[in-house]
Design a protein around this motif. Structure first.
Motif, PDB file in Angstrom:
ATOM      1  N   MET A 167      57.404  45.953  44.042  1.00  0.00           N
ATOM      2  CA  MET A 167      56.041  46.448  43.832  1.00  0.00           C
ATOM      3  C   MET A 167      55.789  46.913  42.408  1.00  0.00           C
ATOM      4  O   MET A 167      54.787  47.556  42.124  1.00  0.00           O
ATOM      5  N   LEU A 168      56.707  46.588  41.512  1.00  0.00           N
ATOM      6  CA  LEU A 168      56.519  46.977  40.108  1.00  0.00           C
ATOM      7  C   LEU A 168      55.360  46.224  39.465  1.00  0.00           C
ATOM      8  O   LEU A 168      54.667  46.757  38.599  1.00  0.00           O
ATOM      9  N   PHE A 169      55.161  44.969  39.865  1.00  0.00           N
ATOM     10  CA  PHE A 169      54.088  44.151  39.310  1.00  0.00           C
ATOM     11  C   PHE A 169      52.891  44.150  40.270  1.00  0.00           C
ATOM     12  O   PHE A 169      53.082  44.174  41.485  1.00  0.00           O
ATOM     13  N   PRO A 170      51.677  44.122  39.734  1.00  0.00           N
ATOM     14  CA  PRO A 170      50.488  44.158  40.599  1.00  0.00           C
ATOM     15  C   PRO A 170      50.340  42.889  41.417  1.00  0.00           C
ATOM     16  O   PRO A 170      50.861  41.830  41.046  1.00  0.00           O
ATOM     17  N   GLU A 171      49.649  43.018  42.535  1.00  0.00           N
ATOM     18  CA  GLU A 171      49.366  41.840  43.354  1.00  0.00           C
ATOM     19  C   GLU A 171      48.328  40.961  42.660  1.00  0.00           C
ATOM     20  O   GLU A 171      47.558  41.420  41.807  1.00  0.00           O
ATOM     21  N   MET A 172      48.311  39.709  43.035  1.00  0.00           N
ATOM     22  CA  MET A 172      47.339  38.768  42.461  1.00  0.00           C
ATOM     23  C   MET A 172      45.912  39.169  42.834  1.00  0.00           C
ATOM     24  O   MET A 172      45.674  39.673  43.933  1.00  0.00           O
ATOM     25  N   PRO A 173      44.954  38.933  41.931  1.00  0.00           N
ATOM     26  CA  PRO A 173      43.545  39.091  42.304  1.00  0.00           C
ATOM     27  C   PRO A 173      43.199  38.125  43.441  1.00  0.00           C
ATOM     28  O   PRO A 173      43.900  37.127  43.658  1.00  0.00           O
ATOM     29  N   LYS A 174      42.148  38.417  44.130  1.00  0.00           N
ATOM     30  CA  LYS A 174      41.771  37.633  45.308  1.00  0.00           C
ATOM     31  C   LYS A 174      41.614  36.146  45.000  1.00  0.00           C
ATOM     32  O   LYS A 174      42.090  35.281  45.747  1.00  0.00           O
ATOM     33  N   ASN A 175      40.963  35.828  43.873  1.00  0.00           N
ATOM     34  CA  ASN A 175      40.726  34.410  43.552  1.00  0.00           C
ATOM     35  C   ASN A 175      42.024  33.664  43.270  1.00  0.00           C
ATOM     36  O   ASN A 175      42.192  32.497  43.637  1.00  0.00           O
ATOM     37  N   GLU A 176      42.990  34.350  42.617  1.00  0.00           N
ATOM     38  CA  GLU A 176      44.271  33.707  42.334  1.00  0.00           C
ATOM     39  C   GLU A 176      45.094  33.536  43.603  1.00  0.00           C
ATOM     40  O   GLU A 176      45.798  32.534  43.768  1.00  0.00           O
ATOM     41  N   LEU A 177      45.011  34.503  44.493  1.00  0.00           N
ATOM     42  CA  LEU A 177      45.726  34.387  45.766  1.00  0.00           C
ATOM     43  C   LEU A 177      45.171  33.226  46.590  1.00  0.00           C
ATOM     44  O   LEU A 177      45.924  32.462  47.211  1.00  0.00           O
TER      45      LEU A 177
END
Length: 317
Positions: A12-22
């Protein structure tokens, strides 16, 4: 389901992808399958934790595929440092700005004790996290300020690369409702407000080396003070001694004042003008020149006073 998957803190060190990228990742997996396998750490699937592939896990669940078929289970003994392992994988595949790396470094530096599970290696310090992510300690401190004080929308804007960590830190002290309003107006509004706050900050400073020289009073102040009060070397005239005492005391006070001014200025420069090679405004340069002149005058006065006093001491010997 995802809530059945245990997530390692390092994942969880890196942020999750934005919705459009996911959404794009979901479509890519539907068409081409999983290009990079997920990594779990543990001895069995019952105690395994996801170490790398949080976004791919979400995409697989969205597509309806069983994640274990696209995952590797790695024994803890094969990964000496889970945190460094995750950093190496993600820094290699992601193209992050300095601000985004600063946010990751802040995440590393604020991990809770025990977060580096499956390893006896201690958690990184702020300095170590900064070096590992190739950012300054000041950038990490600004990122921590954003994490602690900024509203989630502004934090997300930094993590996505839309706003610099410096701009976000600049508005993080504002009331929550004002921050939320800026976030709703978008990245441009956040940047404009941060710039406005910087302009309101009055900056006065002088070069560090000048302040250090004045602060040190060009000699050991303790020895100088003791010499002044030694009855064997001080002139008999109490008035002359009092005048010398007062003159040097004033110079010492002035030097102390200038040093405090420098410290305040350098903090302001670090917070507002040293962010990601931001150009220094012309007004700041003029303040530097003015303060430089003041410090030079104080330094020369101290040198003159020292020479006079040493000359007087020699005359008494």
């Amino acid at each position: 389901m995802q809530n059945e998957v245990r997530i390692h803190p390092a994942a969880m060190l890196f942020p999750e992808m934005p919705k459009n990228e996911l959404e794009a990742l979901v479509e890519d997996i539907r068409e081409n399958g999983v290009r990079t396998r997920l990594q779990f750490i543990g001895e069995t699937w019952d105690d395994a934790q996801l170490l790398d592939g949080r976004n791919r896990l979400k995409a697989l669940q969205e597509v309806g595929l069983a994640y274990r078929e696209y995952s590797d289970l790695i024994p803890a003994a094969d990964i000496a440092d889970p945190i460094d392992h995750v950093l190496s994988l993600n820094l290699h595949r992601r193209h992050l700005t300095e601000s985004q790396r600063g946010m990751v470094a802040a995440n590393v530096a604020t991990l809770k004790v025990g977060a580096n599970q499956h390893s006896s290696i201690e958690l990184p310090s702020t300095q170590a996290a900064a070096e590992r992510l190739n950012v300054s300690v000041a950038t990490v401190k600004r990122a921590r300020k954003v994490k602690e004080k900024a509203v989630p929308e502004i934090t997300a804007a930094v993590e996505s690369g839309e706003v610099t960590v410096g701009a976000a830190a600049g508005v993080a002290e504002l009331p929550v409702d004002e921050q939320s309003k800026l976030a709703a107006e978008g990245p441009k509004a956040i940047r404009a407000k941060a710039a406005s706050l910087r302009r309101e900050t009055k900056v006065e400073a002088a070069p560090v080396e000048q302040a250090v020289e004045v602060r040190g009073l060009l000699f050991d102040p303790t020895q100088f003070d003791e010499g002044m009060r030694d009855p064997d070397v001080v002139r008999d005239s109490s008035k002359e001694k009092e005048t010398a005492d007062n003159s040097i005391a004033k110079l010492m006070s002035d030097a102390e004042s200038l040093q405090k001014q420098l410290e305040r200025t350098m903090n302001a420069i670090d917070t507002f003008y040293g962010i990601e090679a931001r150009p220094t405004p012309r007004s700041v340069v003029s303040h530097f020149h003015r303060a430089h002149k003041d410090l030079t005058t104080a330094r020369d006065a101290l040198r003159h006073m020292k020479r006079q006093w040493e000359s007087g001491l020699k005359g008494q010997s």
